[in-house]
Design an enzyme around this catalytic site. Structure first.
Site, PDB file in Angstrom:
ATOM      1  N   GLU A 155      39.738  39.916  40.363  1.00 23.96           N
ATOM      2  CA  GLU A 155      40.388  41.112  39.821  1.00 23.96           C
ATOM      3  C   GLU A 155      41.865  40.877  39.501  1.00 23.96           C
ATOM      4  OE1 GLU A 155      39.312  44.844  41.656  1.00 23.96           O
ATOM      5  OE2 GLU A 155      37.438  44.017  42.396  1.00 23.96           O
ATOM      6  N   TYR A 179      45.102  47.431  44.604  1.00 26.18           N
ATOM      7  CA  TYR A 179      44.385  46.379  45.341  1.00 26.18           C
ATOM      8  C   TYR A 179      44.599  45.025  44.672  1.00 26.18           C
ATOM      9  CZ  TYR A 179      40.459  43.279  46.428  1.00 26.18           C
ATOM     10  OH  TYR A 179      39.696  42.171  46.758  1.00 26.18           O
ATOM     11  N   LYS A 183      46.603  41.609  45.958  1.00 24.42           N
ATOM     12  CA  LYS A 183      45.958  40.290  46.090  1.00 24.42           C
ATOM     13  C   LYS A 183      46.690  39.259  45.221  1.00 24.42           C
ATOM     14  CE  LYS A 183      42.726  39.259  48.121  1.00 24.42           C
ATOM     15  NZ  LYS A 183      42.515  38.835  49.537  1.00 24.42           N
TER      16      LYS A 183
END
Ligand SMILES: NC(=O)c1ccc[n+]([C@@H]2O[C@H](COP(=O)([O-])OP(=O)(O)OC[C@H]3O[C@@H](n4cnc5c(N)ncnc54)[C@H](O)[C@@H]3O)[C@@H](O)[C@H]2O)c1
Length: 376
Positions: A155, A179, A183
């Site tokens: 992602e 999110y 990351k």
């Protein structure tokens, strides 16, 4: 027996697995102890809502397994574990991992995914690089001593259009959710510690996983349980978002190959060569559930499907080009989506007590016993 030998002891490895009570972490721990029974595996996990000790049941009585309840942000604790357990390999899974939660409550994502990863990197640098005498650090080893493997997601690369080629390791980062942004930040920190301090790191960016022990807020277990309970199957938007699905044990095998043969400082994409729209995924799931556990009232469970308002900023398509890990390390996913989904369905059918305890909250009993009702 593993080939990445501990520099301090003999021919076994001592792994610190962060987030080992979560979905992929627990599968990895169980996989590792099955395949490398002489290795020591220490799990460090904060047992957030996503951590579940029942997922580590197969490892519980193994003398080579040790569970530590703690936060990766606690650098002192991490340093103590690295020293006391003679850890030579960190496999870092611990994270806040649910995109929807990152939209409504991003703070813990920043804390765990960025600050926590940095804390762990500082601990590894301090114990492995700063405080060992050269006598203890083999200078001529072909396999560099000490490995920090960082588990990340595809992602970070953002979203693909229908005609775009899949993500490679050179695709520019373009994270779209809190999110994936957290990351991405952690990936950059890991990379920086390699380049700046020569910490022996590897990173894997993997596509969507599914399989046993996945928390039922994620699509596949949620839908299996909703089907079993006759509840609607809510699909975001038009259901045409595409994900590349990988059975969780194949992910574990990919990480195993990277630990054994991956080159220091390298990034490896891991994918299932298995692009599916959410609608295709749900249809396959319903078809298999119709065969495995036919409904007494519905012709097919697909009639439970309902469309709901799309998630804000919902990425349209993810797809992974995993030719690097295939060519360099010989990685090939073993399961197809058809075989993987059948295994997953069978697991949830046979392990009803596991998911019932998650649904009714009793999976948190260990924490209640340890700390009373005060924890969250
Ligand atoms: N699930 C996927 O499809 C997928 C795909 C690619 C990459 N990943 C990555 O793999 C890793 C594991 O994902 P997952 O789906 O198993 O996640 P998960 O949410 O199921 O598990 C996360 C685990 O980390 C623990 N944890 C959270 N904060 C912590 C902290 N501060 N200190 C210690 N432990 C903490 C939780 O208690 C839990 O056991 C994550 O880094 C995620 O970004 C997941």
């Amino acid at each position: 027996m593993t080939t990445h030998h501990s520099p301090l002891t003999s021919n076994t490895s001592h792994l610190l697995v962060t987030g080992g009570a979560g979905f992929i972490g627990a599968n990895f721990v169980n996989y590792w102890l099955n395949n490398y029974p002489d290795d020591r595996v220490v799990v460090l996990d904060a047992l957030t809502y996503a951590g579940n000790l029942a997922s580590l049941e197969p490892a519980k009585n193994n003398p080579n397994f040790h569970f530590v309840h703690g936060d990766i942000c606690n650098q002192e604790l991490a340093e103590r574990l690295l020293r006391d357990e003679s850890i030579d390999t960190i496999v870092h899974f611990a994270a806040e991992s649910h995109v929807d939660r990152s939209i409504h409550g991003p703070d813990t994502f920043i804390q765990t995914n960025i600050v926590g990863t940095h804390s762990l990197l500082k601990a590894a640098k301090s114990v492995w690089l700063d405080s060992h005498s050269s006598l203890l650090r083999p200078q001529s080893s072909v396999l560099k001593p000490y490995r920090f493997h960082h588990v990340s997601t595809d992602e970070v690369y953002g979203s693909l259009g229908p005609e775009d080629p899949p993500f490679t390791e050179h695709t520019p980062y373009a994270p779209n959710s809190p999110y994936s942004a957290s990351k991405a930040a952690s990936d950059h920190l890991v990379r920086a510690y390699h380049h700046t301090h020569d910490l022996n790191i590897t990173t894997s960016n993997c596509s969507n996983n599914y399989g046993p022990y996945q928390f039922p807020e994620k699509l596949i277990p949620l839908f299996i349980i909703n089907i079993l309970e006759g509840k609607p199957l809510p699909v975001y938007g038009d259901g045409l978002n595409i994900r590349d699905w990988l059975y969780v044990e194949d992910h574990c095998k990919g990480i195993d190959l990277i630990l054994q043969k991956g080159r220091p400082g390298e990034v490896y994409n891991i994918g299932g060569n298995c692009e599916k729209t959410n609608l295709e995924m749900v249809e396959t799931l319903c078809k298999n559930m119709d065969e495995r556990k036919p409904s007494s009232s519905l012709t097919s469970y697909s009639s439970l499907l309902t469309f709901v308002k799309d998630r804000p900023g919902h990425d349209r398509r993810y797809a992974i080009d995993s030719s690097k890990i295939k060519k360099e390390l010989g990685f090939e996913p073993y399961e197809s989506f058809e075989t993987g989904i059948r295994k997953t369905i069978d697991w949830y059918l046979q392990n009803e007590s596991w998911w019932r305890a998650v649904m009714d909250g009793s999976y948190r009993e260990w924490l209640d016993r340890q700390y009373g009702q005060k924890h969250n």
